[in-house]
Design a protein around this motif. Structure first.
Motif, PDB file in Angstrom:
ATOM      1  N   TRP A 117      48.960  46.330  40.421  1.00 57.44           N
ATOM      2  CA  TRP A 117      49.326  45.135  39.652  1.00 57.44           C
ATOM      3  C   TRP A 117      48.101  44.278  39.357  1.00 57.44           C
ATOM      4  CZ3 TRP A 117      53.981  43.760  43.238  1.00 57.44           C
ATOM      5  CH2 TRP A 117      55.074  44.566  42.911  1.00 57.44           C
ATOM      6  N   PHE A 118      47.227  44.143  40.326  1.00 63.91           N
ATOM      7  CA  PHE A 118      45.999  43.374  40.129  1.00 63.91           C
ATOM      8  C   PHE A 118      45.147  44.012  39.029  1.00 63.91           C
ATOM      9  CE2 PHE A 118      41.491  42.647  41.261  1.00 63.91           C
ATOM     10  CZ  PHE A 118      41.450  41.272  41.116  1.00 63.91           C
ATOM     11  N   LEU A 119      45.006  45.326  39.074  1.00 61.41           N
ATOM     12  CA  LEU A 119      44.226  46.038  38.057  1.00 61.41           C
ATOM     13  C   LEU A 119      44.839  45.844  36.680  1.00 61.41           C
ATOM     14  CD1 LEU A 119      42.023  47.924  37.086  1.00 61.41           C
ATOM     15  CD2 LEU A 119      43.470  49.845  37.758  1.00 61.41           C
ATOM     16  N   LYS A 120      46.143  45.962  36.580  1.00 61.38           N
ATOM     17  CA  LYS A 120      46.812  45.783  35.292  1.00 61.38           C
ATOM     18  C   LYS A 120      46.538  44.387  34.736  1.00 61.38           C
ATOM     19  CE  LYS A 120      51.318  45.720  33.063  1.00 61.38           C
ATOM     20  NZ  LYS A 120      52.757  45.897  33.209  1.00 61.38           N
ATOM     21  N   ALA A 121      46.638  43.372  35.583  1.00 56.95           N
ATOM     22  CA  ALA A 121      46.370  41.999  35.146  1.00 56.95           C
ATOM     23  C   ALA A 121      44.919  41.853  34.677  1.00 56.95           C
ATOM     24  CB  ALA A 121      46.673  41.019  36.280  1.00 56.95           C
ATOM     25  N   MET A 122      43.983  42.453  35.410  1.00 55.69           N
ATOM     26  CA  MET A 122      42.575  42.388  35.025  1.00 55.69           C
ATOM     27  C   MET A 122      42.327  43.105  33.698  1.00 55.69           C
ATOM     28  SD  MET A 122      41.113  40.572  37.336  1.00 55.69           S
ATOM     29  CE  MET A 122      39.409  40.873  37.000  1.00 55.69           C
ATOM     30  N   LEU A 123      42.974  44.238  33.497  1.00 55.37           N
ATOM     31  CA  LEU A 123      42.813  44.983  32.242  1.00 55.37           C
ATOM     32  C   LEU A 123      43.342  44.185  31.059  1.00 55.37           C
ATOM     33  CD1 LEU A 123      43.739  48.615  33.308  1.00 55.37           C
ATOM     34  CD2 LEU A 123      41.557  47.860  32.371  1.00 55.37           C
ATOM     35  N   LEU A 124      44.502  43.579  31.223  1.00 48.93           N
ATOM     36  CA  LEU A 124      45.072  42.798  30.124  1.00 48.93           C
ATOM     37  C   LEU A 124      44.187  41.588  29.799  1.00 48.93           C
ATOM     38  CD1 LEU A 124      48.856  43.007  31.039  1.00 48.93           C
ATOM     39  CD2 LEU A 124      47.689  44.130  29.123  1.00 48.93           C
ATOM     40  N   LYS A 125      43.643  40.965  30.819  1.00 45.99           N
ATOM     41  CA  LYS A 125      42.730  39.842  30.601  1.00 45.99           C
ATOM     42  C   LYS A 125      41.464  40.319  29.879  1.00 45.99           C
ATOM     43  CE  LYS A 125      40.359  36.243  33.209  1.00 45.99           C
ATOM     44  NZ  LYS A 125      40.083  35.724  34.562  1.00 45.99           N
ATOM     45  N   TYR A 126      40.936  41.458  30.297  1.00 44.40           N
ATOM     46  CA  TYR A 126      39.749  42.035  29.652  1.00 44.40           C
ATOM     47  C   TYR A 126      40.032  42.345  28.181  1.00 44.40           C
ATOM     48  CZ  TYR A 126      36.374  45.603  28.304  1.00 44.40           C
ATOM     49  OH  TYR A 126      35.433  46.334  27.621  1.00 44.40           O
ATOM     50  N   ILE A 127      41.181  42.948  27.921  1.00 44.90           N
ATOM     51  CA  ILE A 127      41.548  43.300  26.540  1.00 44.90           C
ATOM     52  C   ILE A 127      41.634  42.033  25.690  1.00 44.90           C
ATOM     53  CG2 ILE A 127      43.437  44.194  25.108  1.00 44.90           C
ATOM     54  CD1 ILE A 127      43.891  46.278  27.438  1.00 44.90           C
ATOM     55  N   ASP A 128      42.277  41.004  26.222  1.00 38.84           N
ATOM     56  CA  ASP A 128      42.387  39.743  25.477  1.00 38.84           C
ATOM     57  C   ASP A 128      41.026  39.103  25.232  1.00 38.84           C
ATOM     58  OD1 ASP A 128      45.104  39.668  25.027  1.00 38.84           O
ATOM     59  OD2 ASP A 128      45.544  38.514  26.829  1.00 38.84           O
ATOM     60  N   ASN A 129      40.171  39.127  26.232  1.00 37.15           N
ATOM     61  CA  ASN A 129      38.876  38.444  26.123  1.00 37.15           C
ATOM     62  C   ASN A 129      37.844  39.196  25.285  1.00 37.15           C
ATOM     63  OD1 ASN A 129      39.809  36.381  27.721  1.00 37.15           O
ATOM     64  ND2 ASN A 129      38.889  37.178  29.595  1.00 37.15           N
ATOM     65  N   ASN A 130      37.934  40.530  25.231  1.00 35.22           N
ATOM     66  CA  ASN A 130      36.841  41.302  24.650  1.00 35.22           C
ATOM     67  C   ASN A 130      37.206  42.219  23.489  1.00 35.22           C
ATOM     68  OD1 ASN A 130      34.743  40.515  26.685  1.00 35.22           O
ATOM     69  ND2 ASN A 130      36.264  41.413  28.035  1.00 35.22           N
ATOM     70  N   LEU A 131      38.460  42.548  23.324  1.00 32.54           N
ATOM     71  CA  LEU A 131      38.819  43.511  22.280  1.00 32.54           C
ATOM     72  C   LEU A 131      39.596  42.885  21.127  1.00 32.54           C
ATOM     73  CD1 LEU A 131      39.879  46.541  24.517  1.00 32.54           C
ATOM     74  CD2 LEU A 131      37.609  45.941  23.676  1.00 32.54           C
TER      75      LEU A 131
END
Length: 147
Positions: A117-131
């Motif tokens: 769950w932590f990884l999923k949250a980090m991935l979604l944040k990364y996608i929002d911030n960088n992609l």
């Protein structure tokens, strides 16, 4: 088993967004590797039944395989290394799920879920911030959200 021989690449190879990959390592991979679960989350998972835990873990595995298949056919090479890194890290988070499911080891599943769950949250944040400025942003965001 059939293995394809390496085909020499003619011309210049594509430079795959090294900056996005560096950001991925800093914003997602390093925090994920340092993750420690908190007490509230552990207690929340203790309340769930074994069947609920099992069903959720199976859903995450199914969704991950579907994500890989769909992204493979829909994404061009401009984000290839970033998506590969994302999928590799997810595979790392999920790799023990199958053994725990087969062995009906619910305590281990309860320990692995918060990390996922932590990884999923980090991935979604990364996608929002960088992609966000990439044309595939909405497709990628929706696929990773379903995990």
């Amino acid at each position: 088993m059939f293995f394809r021989k390496e085909v020499p690449v003619q011309g210049k190879q594509v430079d795959f967004n090294q900056d996005l990959l560096k950001l991925f390592i800093e914003q997602v991979q390093k925090p994920y590797l340092k993750f420690t679960s908190d007490r509230k989350l552990t207690m929340y998972l203790q309340i769930k039944s074994n069947q609920e835990i099992l069903d959720e873990c199976k859903d995450h595995l199914d969704n991950f395989f579907q994500l890989q298949r769909e992204l493979y056919f829909q994404i061009n090479n401009t984000m290839g290394n970033v998506l590969f890194a994302c999928c590799a890290l997810i595979a790392d988070a999920l790799h023990n799920f199958t053994d725990h499911i087969l062995n009906l080891d619910f305590e281990s599943l309860r320990a692995e879920l918060p990390k996922f769950w932590f990884l999923k949250a980090m991935l979604l944040k990364y996608i929002d911030n960088n992609l966000e400025h990439h044309k595939e942003y909405h497709l990628v965001k929706n696929k990773f959200y379903k995990l």
